[in-house]
Design a protein around this motif. Structure first.
Motif, short mmCIF file in Angstrom:
data_model
loop_
_atom_site.label_atom_id
_atom_site.label_comp_id
_atom_site.label_asym_id
_atom_site.label_seq_id
_atom_site.Cartn_x
_atom_site.Cartn_y
_atom_site.Cartn_z
N LYS A 27 0.84 -1.21 0.00
CA LYS A 27 0.00 0.00 0.00
C LYS A 27 0.87 1.25 0.00
N LEU A 28 2.03 1.15 -0.59
CA LEU A 28 2.98 2.27 -0.67
C LEU A 28 3.18 2.94 0.70
N ALA A 30 1.22 3.39 3.15
CA ALA A 30 0.15 4.27 3.64
C ALA A 30 -0.08 4.05 5.13
N LYS A 64 9.28 2.83 -4.36
CA LYS A 64 8.40 3.89 -4.88
C LYS A 64 8.03 4.98 -3.89
N ALA A 68 2.71 7.11 1.01
CA ALA A 68 1.77 7.67 0.01
C ALA A 68 0.53 8.27 0.65
N GLY A 69 0.55 8.46 1.96
CA GLY A 69 -0.56 9.18 2.59
C GLY A 69 -1.17 8.41 3.72
N ALA A 70 -2.15 9.06 4.34
CA ALA A 70 -3.00 8.33 5.27
C ALA A 70 -3.77 7.30 4.45
N ILE A 72 -6.38 5.70 2.59
CA ILE A 72 -7.64 6.22 2.05
C ILE A 72 -8.78 5.20 2.27
N GLY A 73 -8.43 3.91 2.17
CA GLY A 73 -9.46 2.89 2.41
C GLY A 73 -10.03 3.02 3.81
N LEU A 113 3.16 11.88 0.14
CA LEU A 113 1.89 12.51 -0.21
C LEU A 113 0.99 12.59 1.01
N GLY A 114 0.20 13.66 1.09
CA GLY A 114 -0.76 13.78 2.17
C GLY A 114 -0.11 13.55 3.53
N GLY A 115 -0.59 12.53 4.25
CA GLY A 115 -0.04 12.21 5.57
C GLY A 115 1.44 11.88 5.52
N GLU A 138 -5.05 16.35 -0.73
CA GLU A 138 -6.33 16.03 -0.09
C GLU A 138 -7.54 16.66 -0.79
N1 COA Z 1 -4.09 4.82 1.05
C1 COA Z 1 -4.40 3.53 0.82
N2 COA Z 1 -3.87 2.80 -0.18
C2 COA Z 1 -2.99 3.43 -0.96
C3 COA Z 1 -2.62 4.78 -0.79
C4 COA Z 1 -3.23 5.47 0.28
N3 COA Z 1 -2.91 6.75 0.54
N4 COA Z 1 -1.74 5.10 -1.75
C5 COA Z 1 -1.54 4.00 -2.50
N5 COA Z 1 -2.30 2.98 -2.02
C6 COA Z 1 -2.40 1.62 -2.53
C7 COA Z 1 -3.18 1.53 -3.83
O1 COA Z 1 -4.56 1.52 -3.56
C8 COA Z 1 -2.67 0.23 -4.37
O2 COA Z 1 -3.29 -0.84 -3.67
P1 COA Z 1 -3.91 -2.10 -4.48
O3 COA Z 1 -2.73 -2.69 -5.20
O4 COA Z 1 -4.46 -2.98 -3.40
O5 COA Z 1 -4.91 -1.53 -5.40
C9 COA Z 1 -1.21 0.22 -3.96
O6 COA Z 1 -1.11 1.15 -2.89
C10 COA Z 1 -0.29 0.69 -5.07
O7 COA Z 1 -0.72 1.94 -5.51
P2 COA Z 1 -1.04 2.28 -7.06
O8 COA Z 1 -2.03 3.39 -7.09
O9 COA Z 1 -1.40 1.03 -7.79
O10 COA Z 1 0.40 2.77 -7.53
P3 COA Z 1 0.72 3.79 -8.71
O11 COA Z 1 2.19 3.73 -8.89
O12 COA Z 1 -0.15 3.55 -9.88
O13 COA Z 1 0.31 5.23 -8.12
C11 COA Z 1 0.23 6.96 -6.46
C12 COA Z 1 0.99 5.76 -7.03
C13 COA Z 1 0.96 7.39 -5.18
C14 COA Z 1 0.23 8.13 -7.45
C15 COA Z 1 -1.21 6.55 -6.14
O14 COA Z 1 -1.19 5.35 -5.37
C16 COA Z 1 -1.98 7.57 -5.35
O15 COA Z 1 -2.43 8.56 -5.91
N6 COA Z 1 -2.18 7.31 -4.04
C17 COA Z 1 -2.98 8.14 -3.17
C18 COA Z 1 -2.24 9.41 -2.84
C19 COA Z 1 -3.06 10.29 -1.95
O16 COA Z 1 -4.08 10.85 -2.31
N7 COA Z 1 -2.57 10.43 -0.72
C20 COA Z 1 -3.13 11.30 0.24
C21 COA Z 1 -4.00 10.60 1.16
S1 COA Z 1 -4.48 11.72 2.47
#
Ligand code: COA
Length: 264
Positions: A27-28, A30, A64, A68-70, A72-73, A113-115, A138
């Protein structure tokens, strides 16, 4: 006491330096509640370790992302009351990291990102890999930063730049992050951890009580008016006199030798 590893958090001790890695790669990295709580417990244990930590590096596992944030799920179904609790939890934990008695360097090795950006901002300063990307996205999710971003980002980069980043959700590169003062420097990705570790190790050779006092004075003084903040500095400065390390540091200078600090 040796710090126990908790799920999603890895700790490597290199003498007085601790390297903490958030490891939730699928989940990067998160931040869900469990990651946040385990991170807090880990830092708390390190702050009380019998083998004292003098400086730490915080990074993310994988190629990577830093974080990647708090999660979201986890956030998607929160009620207003639950959202208040979630934000309060994040605030409490980031404030406790910010107030640790030793400096923490955020080694941002990808997306912050975000958190994730907010967590990096709660660290003392940021080193960014050349692939790092920063954003407070956000507004794309219908919310605002909830772990201190509206406050710490503005204090770090100024109100105008923080407003632009928070209203647009734009993602910026490591170079841009350095240009606006969000990160201190850009480092080739392969060298990031080494550079952060070396800086932490250098800090660890300095007088520990002095580093802590400097950190406290800057953190507590920053939001006070200048004369109150300066009064705080006087208290912290004077408090170091009579410490073993103050005597040792000044004697070593006079005797033209390297000081041996003990943290007392
Ligand atoms: N919360 C929960 N899950 C997250 C996450 C988050 N903030 N950011 C990434 N993930 C998860 C994805 O849902 C995915 O899970 P899955 O394989 O079970 O579907 C996994 O991490 C890999 O992410 P993915 O989106 O497939 O990678 P990508 O290289 O295509 O894109 C990002 C990378 C960072 C651009 C994209 O994941 C993204 O936009 N994430 C959310 C960023 C965000 O809005 N953060 C602020 C939250 S407050």
């Amino acid at each position: 006491m040796t710090t126990q590893e908790l799920p999603f958090i890895r700790v490597v001790r290199e003498g007085p330096v601790a390297v903490i890695t958030i490891d939730r790669q699928d989940k990067l990295n998160a931040l869900n509640r469990q990651v946040l709580n385990n991170l807090a417990s880990t830092f708390d244990a390190l702050a009380h370790d019998d083998a004292p930590v003098r400086a730490a590096v915080l990074t993310g596992a994988g190629e990577k992302a830093f974080v990647a944030g708090a999660d979201i799920g986890e956030m998607s179904t929160l009620t207003v009351e639950q959202a208040r609790e979630f934000a309060s939890l994040g605030h409490r934990i980031l404030a406790s990291i910010e107030a640790l008695p030793f400096p923490v360097i955020a080694a941002v090795n990808g997306f912050a990102l975000g958190g994730g950006c907010e967590l990096a901002l709660a660290c003392d300063f940021i080193f960014a890999a050349d692939n790092a990307k920063f954003s407070q996205p956000e507004v794309n999710l219908g919310v605002i930063p909830g772990f201190g971003g509206t406050q710490r980002l503005a204090r770090r980069v100024g109100l105008g730049r923080a407003r632009e980043l928070i209203y647009t959700g734009d993602m910026i590169t490591a170079d841009e992050a350095v240009r606006i003062g969000l990160a201190n420097r850009v480092v080739p990705k392969a060298e990031l951890l080494n550079v952060a570790r070396e800086t932490a190790a250098k800090i660890a050779t300095k007088a520990p009580l002095a580093v802590s006092a400097g950190k406290r004075a800057m953190l507590r003084g920053y939001d006070q008016d200048l004369s109150s903040a300066n009064a705080l500095e006087i208290v912290e400065f004077a408090g170091l006199f009579g410490s073993t390390d103050q005597t040792e540091g000044m004697m070593a200078f006079v005797e033209k030798r390297k000081a041996q600090f003990t943290g007392a």
